[in-house]
Scaffold this motif. Sequence first.
Motif, PDB file in Angstrom:
ATOM      1  N   GLU A 234      42.703 -27.144 -66.421  1.00 54.85           N
ATOM      2  CA  GLU A 234      44.085 -27.380 -66.001  1.00 54.85           C
ATOM      3  C   GLU A 234      44.122 -28.202 -64.711  1.00 54.85           C
ATOM      4  OE1 GLU A 234      46.927 -26.910 -67.256  1.00 54.85           O
ATOM      5  OE2 GLU A 234      46.790 -25.376 -68.788  1.00 54.85           O
TER       6      GLU A 234
ATOM      7  N   ASP B 147      43.068 -31.818 -65.318  1.00 51.02           N
ATOM      8  CA  ASP B 147      44.066 -32.566 -66.094  1.00 51.02           C
ATOM      9  C   ASP B 147      45.156 -33.127 -65.181  1.00 51.02           C
ATOM     10  OD1 ASP B 147      42.922 -32.409 -68.566  1.00 51.02           O
ATOM     11  OD2 ASP B 147      44.159 -30.758 -69.295  1.00 51.02           O
TER      12      ASP B 147
ATOM     13  N   ILE C 218      47.042 -41.879 -70.240  1.00 50.13           N
ATOM     14  CA  ILE C 218      46.983 -40.451 -69.929  1.00 50.13           C
ATOM     15  C   ILE C 218      48.377 -39.873 -69.730  1.00 50.13           C
ATOM     16  CG2 ILE C 218      46.353 -38.829 -68.074  1.00 50.13           C
ATOM     17  CD1 ILE C 218      43.686 -40.273 -67.881  1.00 50.13           C
TER      18      ILE C 218
ATOM     19  N   THR D  65      50.232 -36.862 -72.018  1.00 48.70           N
ATOM     20  CA  THR D  65      50.312 -35.566 -71.332  1.00 48.70           C
ATOM     21  C   THR D  65      51.056 -34.520 -72.150  1.00 48.70           C
ATOM     22  OG1 THR D  65      50.179 -36.579 -69.134  1.00 48.70           O
ATOM     23  CG2 THR D  65      51.158 -34.380 -69.275  1.00 48.70           C
TER      24      THR D  65
ATOM     25  N   ARG E 181      49.187 -33.038 -75.195  1.00 47.07           N
ATOM     26  CA  ARG E 181      47.866 -32.461 -74.915  1.00 47.07           C
ATOM     27  C   ARG E 181      47.580 -31.293 -75.857  1.00 47.07           C
ATOM     28  NH1 ARG E 181      46.213 -28.956 -69.724  1.00 47.07           N
ATOM     29  NH2 ARG E 181      48.218 -28.066 -70.317  1.00 47.07           N
TER      30      ARG E 181
ATOM     31  N   ARG F 122      43.118 -27.641 -72.789  1.00 44.52           N
ATOM     32  CA  ARG F 122      42.866 -27.803 -71.362  1.00 44.52           C
ATOM     33  C   ARG F 122      41.631 -28.679 -71.147  1.00 44.52           C
ATOM     34  NH1 ARG F 122      43.875 -21.844 -71.177  1.00 44.52           N
ATOM     35  NH2 ARG F 122      46.008 -21.581 -70.421  1.00 44.52           N
TER      36      ARG F 122
ATOM     37  N   GLN G 161      41.637 -31.922 -71.716  1.00 46.04           N
ATOM     38  CA  GLN G 161      41.710 -33.121 -72.564  1.00 46.04           C
ATOM     39  C   GLN G 161      41.976 -34.381 -71.748  1.00 46.04           C
ATOM     40  OE1 GLN G 161      44.561 -33.002 -75.838  1.00 46.04           O
ATOM     41  NE2 GLN G 161      44.805 -35.230 -75.727  1.00 46.04           N
ATOM     42  N   LEU G 162      42.936 -34.309 -70.831  1.00 46.61           N
ATOM     43  CA  LEU G 162      43.289 -35.499 -70.050  1.00 46.61           C
ATOM     44  C   LEU G 162      42.141 -35.916 -69.141  1.00 46.61           C
ATOM     45  CD1 LEU G 162      46.968 -34.557 -69.083  1.00 46.61           C
ATOM     46  CD2 LEU G 162      46.139 -35.802 -71.090  1.00 46.61           C
ATOM     47  N   PHE G 163      41.429 -34.944 -68.603  1.00 47.05           N
ATOM     48  CA  PHE G 163      40.273 -35.247 -67.751  1.00 47.05           C
ATOM     49  C   PHE G 163      39.170 -35.918 -68.558  1.00 47.05           C
ATOM     50  CE2 PHE G 163      36.239 -33.637 -65.759  1.00 47.05           C
ATOM     51  CZ  PHE G 163      36.262 -34.507 -64.679  1.00 47.05           C
TER      52      PHE G 163
END
Length: 287
Positions: free
Chosen positions: A128, A131, A214, A218, A221, A224, A226-228
């Motif tokens: 979290e 992200d 990204i 968002t 998603r 947890r 995923q964006l990173f």
Amino acid sequence: MGADIRFPNLGITIDSLGKSISIGGFSIAYYGIVIALGMIAGFYMASWQAKRLNQNSEVILDLALWDIFFAIIGARFYYVIFSWDYYSQHLTEIFNIRGGGMAIYGGVIAGVLTTFIFAKIKKLSFGELTDAACSGLLVGQIFGRWGNFFNREVFGGYTDNLFAMQLKQSQVRSSDINSELLKHLVDIDGVKYIQVHPTFLYESLWNLLVLVIILLCTKKRKFRGQLFLMYLFGYGLGRFWIEGIRVDQLKLFGTGMAVSQLLSGLLVIVSGGILAYKFWKGRKIGA
């Protein structure tokens, strides 16, 4: 005499561009100003992203203070380690950050480790936090590359493409000028210029593209972190090819291989593999 920076194929000429300003007799580098602005803008971006992810934005402030501190140390440490041939003979220069020498990858690695420890201590989700934080990191990197522009550094070899940039030879570190650039020196009214790939610009624009992707993903998603992972994949992919054309590569000990290019390739493989596995397994946010 002569313009400081030219983009001949775009018809852009910058007649005078200093590297610093003086306030009260104290010189402040534009590079430092740009980095500071990037940190501030990055914090606000990460805070905004945290709210979009239903996180406590105040936690991001606490994290940012620790991340920035250790990222600066990490960026310097990375640069010194892979430039040890020089620093082993100039030990007092190791702590002279004002003299230049910071590596983004070192800052990223230190920031990720700091975030991991922070998450453990605060009993928060590492996925979290990263992200939300990765969007702020991208903003900082976008700004930071323009600091390189003011310093006349982080450029590539010779090119005559649309974005070709001409820099005064006298304003560039001699160690950054290779034989190819010397072979293609441009003489304009008695002033010698090197003509290069503006890799700082390439990376800044690439990071902007990764940031937009990204932000658009968002709300969609799936899990947890995923964006990173998308950040690691996207940044690594762009850095891999950009690093390949830079003239100031940090080399892996005893080899001719660019360490940041190798690291970029590894990031793409690992993060891409994890993303593929997660989506294949159909994991949900609470997993």
